[in-house]
Structures are given as C-alpha cells and as structure tokens.
Design a protein around this motif. Structure first.
Motif, PDB file in Angstrom:
ATOM      1  N   PRO A 270     -35.606 -62.736   2.212  1.00 41.88           N
ATOM      2  CA  PRO A 270     -34.555 -62.047   2.980  1.00 41.88           C
ATOM      3  C   PRO A 270     -34.884 -62.003   4.470  1.00 41.88           C
ATOM      4  N   LEU A 274     -31.731 -63.461   6.798  1.00 43.92           N
ATOM      5  CA  LEU A 274     -30.739 -62.476   7.237  1.00 43.92           C
ATOM      6  C   LEU A 274     -31.133 -61.902   8.598  1.00 43.92           C
ATOM      7  N   THR A 309     -30.556 -65.096  -5.039  1.00 44.32           N
ATOM      8  CA  THR A 309     -30.187 -63.796  -4.471  1.00 44.32           C
ATOM      9  C   THR A 309     -29.927 -63.925  -2.974  1.00 44.32           C
ATOM     10  N   ARG A 312     -26.623 -65.518  -1.855  1.00 46.61           N
ATOM     11  CA  ARG A 312     -25.414 -64.679  -1.872  1.00 46.61           C
ATOM     12  C   ARG A 312     -25.317 -63.758  -0.657  1.00 46.61           C
ATOM     13  N   THR A 313     -26.434 -63.556   0.053  1.00 48.28           N
ATOM     14  CA  THR A 313     -26.416 -62.603   1.173  1.00 48.28           C
ATOM     15  C   THR A 313     -26.388 -63.269   2.536  1.00 48.28           C
ATOM     16  N   ARG A 315     -25.361 -65.089   5.852  1.00 47.36           N
ATOM     17  CA  ARG A 315     -24.061 -65.008   6.519  1.00 47.36           C
ATOM     18  C   ARG A 315     -23.617 -66.339   7.125  1.00 47.36           C
ATOM     19  N   LYS A 407     -23.608 -50.997  -5.318  1.00 48.88           N
ATOM     20  CA  LYS A 407     -24.088 -52.292  -4.806  1.00 48.88           C
ATOM     21  C   LYS A 407     -25.349 -52.726  -5.543  1.00 48.88           C
ATOM     22  N   ASP A 411     -25.660 -56.140  -7.670  1.00 52.04           N
ATOM     23  CA  ASP A 411     -26.709 -57.111  -7.366  1.00 52.04           C
ATOM     24  C   ASP A 411     -27.569 -57.395  -8.597  1.00 52.04           C
TER      25      ASP A 411
END
Length: 782
Positions: A270, A274, A309, A312-313, A315, A407, A411
């Motif tokens: 992550p 992100l 995972t 899907r997050t 951007r 959420k 998830d």
C-alpha cells in the motif's frame, strides 16, 4: 589438421578459408576443455570479421549454451584479456563470462588482476554501470584498492539501500561474490537468471540478512511518506537502482518463504501504490511493478492476495489494467509452486451449514441491533440480519455510524474471493506436478478449512488407502471420507489415470447431482501421443495449419499464463512462439505461430508446431514427445487446443472472406471433433434428456441434430456453426450471448457449449424466430 586446430585458425587467421564442415562444425567431437579454449579466442571475434569466422563463433557459443565448457588456466587468462579488449573497443563486455571461466577452471587459478583492473576502470566510466554484482566480483580479483574504488563509485547517488548492498557484497568471500553475480544477469546481456541461480544466492547468510534490512527500510520509507515525514513526490520514493536491488532482495525472501515477509508486504505494497494525498499518482509505480515481477518468479499466496488488494485501491487509471495482465502470470506461477500455493489463513471464519447440507465458512459480527454475516460458498458474500431475519441492504444506522466497519467487511469479502481464485488456480496447476499431500493435513487444511472446503468438496480426490491402492472420493457426495493413516497420500483425480468406464461414471454423477466443479476435472479433456507424433518424434503438428484471430489468441496466452512476444507486420515480427513452464519448472512447452495478414481491422495468424524442452542443469534441452510425462503432455496440449479452438476463424459464424481463407473456414468449421469437442459431446449426452426440447434433439457423430417446424438443423459440436438439411446449406446465426434458456445446468463452464444450447433452443422453436436475416436463410434452405 584436426578439427580443433582448424577452428582455432578460422578464428585467428583472416586469410584462412574454412571448409564447409567448419562453418557448421559437429562440436560433439570437441571436449569441454577444448570448447573453453576455443571460446576464449572466439570472444575476440567481432562484426569486422569475415562471415565464415562469425559463423564459427556462433556455432561455438551455441554449443556453450548447451554444454558446460571447462577452461584451462591459460584459457581463463585469455578470456579476461578478451573481455578487456572487447570492452575497450566496443564499450561493453559480459563480465560473467570471465567469472564462469574461473568457476570452471581445470587447474590453479591464474593471475588475472591486470585485465580485471582494466575492465573495472573501463566499466566505471559508463553510466549507468551495468552488472554491478559481477563488477564487484571482478574488482575483487584486481585487489582491495580496486574493490574499494568500485564500491565507492557504485554507492554514489543511488540511495542508502544500494549503498549498504554494495558494502555487504564487498564483504563477502570471492566465491560468494561470484555466485551473486549470476542473479545480476538481466541487464540486456543474457536471459534472466533461472530458479537454481536464485537458490544459490539465497544460501548466502549475509545477503539474506541484507534482504530483510533492505525491505524493512523500504517499508519504513513509505511509512514516512504517508505520515508526511518525507515530502511526497510522485514516483520518486526510490531510485532506479534501489528498485532493482529491492526486487532482488524480495526474490530471495520469497524463494526462502521467509515468515516475516507477509506482514512486511502488508505495509510496503500500500505504501508504494497509494499517494498520501488525494492524488492519482503513486509513490513508486516502478517498485509496485517490480514486486509483481518478483511474484511471477516466486509467488506466495499472501503476496498474490496483497497484490489483488492493492489493485483495488490504486487510483492511477492505467495501473489496474497493467496489474491485471501481470497477475495472470503470477497465478500461473503460483499454481506451479505447490509447496506454498495451498496455504490459506482462516481469518476468523468458522464452519457452517449452507442450504442445510454443504459445509462452508461463516463469520458473524454484531453491530448494535444488527448482525453482519460473511458467508463462503462458491464465493464470499456479505449480508445483514436483524433478529435472525435477512435484510436487503446495509441498515441505515450501520451505514451512518459504522462506515469504517462496513468498509472493513467489504474488503474482507474481496480478500477472501481473491484467495479462492488463487486456490482454484493452484489446485488445477497441481496436475502437471502430480501434487501429493499428506492425508491428515489435507483433511484439516483443505477439506476441513472453512474457506477452502466448499471448493475442495466438489473435486474428486484419490486417497492411497494401501500401498499403490488408490480410492477415489467426491466429498460432496460421500458422507464419510476414507479411513487412511494421517501420512497417507492424497492427490487430485485426473481422467488420464482412470479407466473410461470410471470417467463416465463420475461425469454421470456430477450431471445427475447438478454439481458444478470449480474447474473442469471430471469432464477434463485428455491428450495422448498419436502415431503421427511418434513419427515426427520431437514435435507435434496436431494443431498446425490453422488460421486464427491473432489478438484473441494472444489474449488467451496471457490468461493461461503463457509468455509470448507480440507479432505484427514489422521487422522480425512475423514468427514467434508462446511458451509456458510446467511441472515446477522442469518442463517447457513451446507453441510456434506466425503473423499471417490483415482481415479488415483484424489480424490473422497461422499456427505451427508444438515442442517440449526438459530442464537439464541450467539450460533447456529439446526432448522427444515420448519422454514427456503424460500429464505434462496432456495439460500442455489442452491449452493449445483451447487457443486454437477459441480463436480459429472457423468459430466465426460471420466469416465471409473468399480464397484460401474461405477454403480453410469451410474445412475447419465442420471438421472431425477435437478432444475438447468430444468432451462437449459427452456432456450433451447427459444434458439433453433433461431439456424441454429433448424430443427435438439427437446426437449424430460430430453434430447436434435439432428438429424444428420449418426445417432440420445440424449444429457442429466444435465450431457451433450450423448446416441445414437436406443439402447442408450454411445457416449464419451470430451469437446472442445467452446460454440455453437461462435455466440449463452445465457441469462445467464452456462458452461454446452454452452457445450450442442457445442455438438449439432457438431452432427447436424456429416458428417463433423474428430475425428476418435468419428467417430468409431458413426459407431459402427449405
């Protein structure tokens, strides 16, 4: 003059005219030591040499790729001198050639400090410096002072992670530095390193310790970016060289299946994917892709789930699409790594009864007056209840006051579904390695696992209840599993290992009980060696000479985990091959094909041979088809059948081109059935009696015969194309993407079978057809 002397003269004397047999020499007569001596001389040959001399050099290098040459001390020294000469003249040289020569030296190691010092000096003048591990190994041969200079140069302006890496490698023994240099060969000189090379690197305790420190430092840096301690700059979290080093460190940790790695990746992935702001950029898109490439080499279930995972997050609009392409290769690779592929966390789930019979997994969370229920059947779903009564959607109070929990649960559902996809792919991939598991572990960690059990119960398994005595069982229909010791073997059943009557019995049972398996197992196609393939020996023409929609076939390559370069109407874009490694990397299948032509806006390709290679040491060796393990052969040919069957223009009902293409279309559209079409036929035998149009349908050879009121129709079980009785006039019906009447049970997912049933329902009620183009064809045929 002997062969070795003639070859040596051909390499060194520009006035010497080699004989024809020297241009393409039979090097089986040359010993490994003689080959090494010739190679040390051949490396001095460049583009200015005569064509005949270059042919000799190419022949020697090809032989070296297939063998392991040996080097005398003199040949070792000459190889280093040739490297220095080439580097000075052309600006580069493959340093690993010199290190290989030393590793395979047949006598006392020679003093190569002088040419090694020249090499290091020349390489340090280049930017960027390639093959840094090999460079450090060569620098060590030149002496401590040269090694320190190389470390200082390589650690300059590349980030602290690489600086520490260079210091660690400099502190290794010369032998360890030489071993590590093998994983640093993916810089445009030779192919990427093979798995055994990484295993040797993973045996260095100092490098393994560095790998953990490097990955932890990377996670710490992304944490600091997220908290604002380090200012955020898009795609600047790591230097290019740090990304390469982190990728190598990650591969070593993945190969060793380090227990600390999953938790660290939960931070790192992550962090690189992100931005800490609302920006659609990434802290390091390059490192994200490098992590996925490492997963293609040495995947673990935890890493695959973490990648999905993150996908899907993220951007950035283009990244998910690229990740989807890469994940397909990761899934295929994980399926081959059966030692870790079937590992699943329980995530707090308990077992539960679903629909009164099938045991699955359930997780319940109480939220005020409501209860969230995550249920795992074929997939995971999230529902809400109040006082035991199901609700249609998320209750408004929960959505308002517990948004974070909602959420989190959503998830969790996505994560579980991603793990189930991985598990199915891994189970199916176990066929080519003939994966065997301890029965006790299988009962608790697969058949009894709350997430896996609904998939595992619908598959047929074989348990070794006594030595060489296997009992087949389908847990979904058997109340009691076989009585066998905990250390007994259990494996997936495959029709190739069973008698035809047993295969038919399992297929009938699945159809009668309406059990759809997670992947095609009972109805799986099998491919046996044919007499024609015994004659051709090392290649199969079974799927050659087909015309296919190239882009469709190329997409199937990616979906099934095959690698292939993109072909097209450009230089060197005509011929290619798709390939995939099987049996835990011990076998490779290659499917040859060529770009053919344009057909309007579409691209066509023609298919050719299928060949197999066996891993021998560090290289591939072509193998006779008869030597390929039957399961490996069958599974590989099954993929090729899929590629051709789905993408062939014969499956295009609207094909109108004339000439040779039309001739091929007419021949292939109604040809003898392939193995996949034969399985389709057998499935229809069980399905047809259950249909409301059963009295209007029958099977005749390669066709499903459908009797309508306006005419009688023959649907080909391979292409799904239609002929009309009595004169076999062609009937064009473009697919409406509707399977049967929407209520027909199919024992396996097959788009072509769905299409055949859809056409059968349509034609059985031909008086209700309203499409004028279809009616005109029917009336014209009548």
């Amino acid at each position: 003059m002997g062969l070795v002397a003639r070859l040596m003269r051909a390499l060194t004397d520009p006035d010497f005219t080699p004989e024809d047999e020297d241009r393409h020499p039979d090097l089986s007569q040359v010993s490994d030591e003689e080959l090494g001596s010739l190679l040390a001389t051949a490396y001095r040959v460049d583009g200015s040499a005569t064509h005949a001399t270059r042919l000799v050099r190419y022949a020697l290098e090809k032989a070296a790729a297939d063998r392991q040459p040996r080097y005398t001390p003199d040949a070792c020294r000459r190889m280093f001198e040739a490297l220095a000469e080439r580097c000075e003249k052309h600006g580069w040289a493959d340093l690993t050639r010199g290190l290989d020569a030393l590793e395979r030296c047949t006598g006392p190691l020679p003093d190569v400090s002088e040419p090694a010092c020249v090499l290091v000096g020349l390489w340090l003048e280049k930017e960027p410096v390639r093959q840094p591990y090999a460079l450090l190994a060569v620098a060590g041969l030149a002496g401590d002072e040269t090694l320190r200079a190389a470390v200082e140069h390589l650690a300059r302006d590349v980030g602290p992670i690489v600086a520490e890496e260079m210091a660690v490698i400099a502190g290794l023994t010369p032998a360890e530095r030489a071993l590590l240099s093998e994983i640093n060969r993916d810089h445009g000189f030779v192919d990427a390193p093979l798995a055994h090379v990484w295993r040797r690197a993973a045996d260095s305790p100092a490098y393994v310790a560095f790998a953990r420190r490097a990955l932890e430092a990377a996670a710490d840096r992304t944490d600091a970016i997220r908290t604002g301690e380090i200012p955020y700059r898009a795609d600047k979290a790591f230097t290019d060289r740090e990304i390469t080093s982190l990728g190598q460190a990650l591969r070593v940790a993945l190969l060793r299946d380090e227990p600390w790695l999953p938790e660290l990746l939960e931070r790192l992935l992550p962090g690189v994917a992100l931005a800490p702001t609302a920006a659609k950029t990434l802290p390091s898109q390059a490192l994200l892709y490098e992590v996925v490439r490492a997963a293609q080499d040495f995947p673990t279930p935890e890493l695959v789930t973490a990648i999905r995972t993150v996908r899907r997050t993220v951007r950035h609009a283009g990244v998910p699409k690229q990740l989807d392409k890469m994940i397909k290769k990761v899934d295929a690779a994980l399926a081959e790594r059966t030692d870790v592929a079937l590992r699943l966390p329980r995530l707090g789930f308990d077992t539960a009864s679903i629909s009164g019979s099938v045991a699955g997994g359930v997780l319940r969370r109480t939220v005020g007056d409501y209860q969230a229920v995550v249920l795992v059947a074929e997939t995971a779903t999230l529902t809400w209840e109040k006082d035991g009564r199901p609700l249609r959607s998320v209750p408004a109070p929960v959505r308002r006051d517990h948004a974070a929990l909602v959420k989190e649960l959503r998830d969790l559902v996505k994560r579980v579904n991603a793990q189930l996809v991985t598990l199915v792919r891994a189970l199916e991939g176990g066929f080519t390695v003939d994966a065997v598991h301890p029965y006790g572990w299988w009962r608790t960690e697969l058949a009894g696992h709350p997430l896996a059990r609904t998939l595992v119960r619908r598959l047929i398994w074989e348990v070794e209840v006594a030595p060489d005595e296997w009992r087949s069982v389908l847990p979904e229909t058997d109340e009691h599993l076989p009585d066998a010791p905990h250390d007994a073997s259990v494996r997936l059943w495959h029709p190739l290992r069973s008698e035809p009557h047993a295969v038919r019995a399992w297929r009938d049972l699945l159809t009668e009980r309406c059990i759809r398996q997670p992947f095609k197992q009972a109805f799986r196609e099998i491919y046996l060696l044919t007499p024609a393939e015994e004659q051709t020996r090392v290649y199969s023409n079974r799927f050659a000479a087909h015309l296919v929609h190239y882009l469709k076939m190329f997409a199937l390559f990616r979906a099934r985990g095959w690698g292939s370069d993109r072909l097209g109407p450009w230089d060197c874009g005509d011929d290619g091959r798709a390939e995939r490694t099987l049996a835990a990397g011990e076998w490779r299948v290659r499917f040859f094909h060529s770009w053919a032509d344009w057909a309007g806006d579409d691209e066509l390709a023609s298919t050719d041979q299928v060949r197999f290679d066996r891993r021998v040491g560090s290289a591939w060796r072509e193998a006779p088809l008869a030597d390929v393990p039957p399961l490996v052969f069958s599974e590989a040919m099954r993929d090729v059948d899929l590629f051709v069957g789905v993408s062939s223009i014969a499956a295009d009902p609207d094909w109108t081109d004339g000439g040779p293409r039309r001739t091929y279309w007419e021949r292939a559209s109604f040809a003898e059935l392939t193995a996949s079409a034969e399985v389709r036929r057998e499935a229809l035998e069980g399905i047809l009696p259950r249909l409301k149009i059963a009295d209007r349908c029958s099977l005749d050879g390669r066709f499903l015969i459908v009797r309508g009121d306006l005419g009688t129709y023959k649907i080909h079980l391979g292409s799904a194309n239609i002929l009309m009785a009595p004169d076999d006039a062609y009937l064009c019906i473009v697919p409406a993407r509707r399977a049967g009447d929407g209520k027909v049970f199919l024992p396996f997912e097959d788009e072509r079978l769905s299409l055949i049933l859809s056409k059968a329902f349509l034609l059985a009620a031909d008086t209700k057809i309203t499409d004028e183009s279809i009616l005109m064809q029917i009336k014209r045929g009548a």
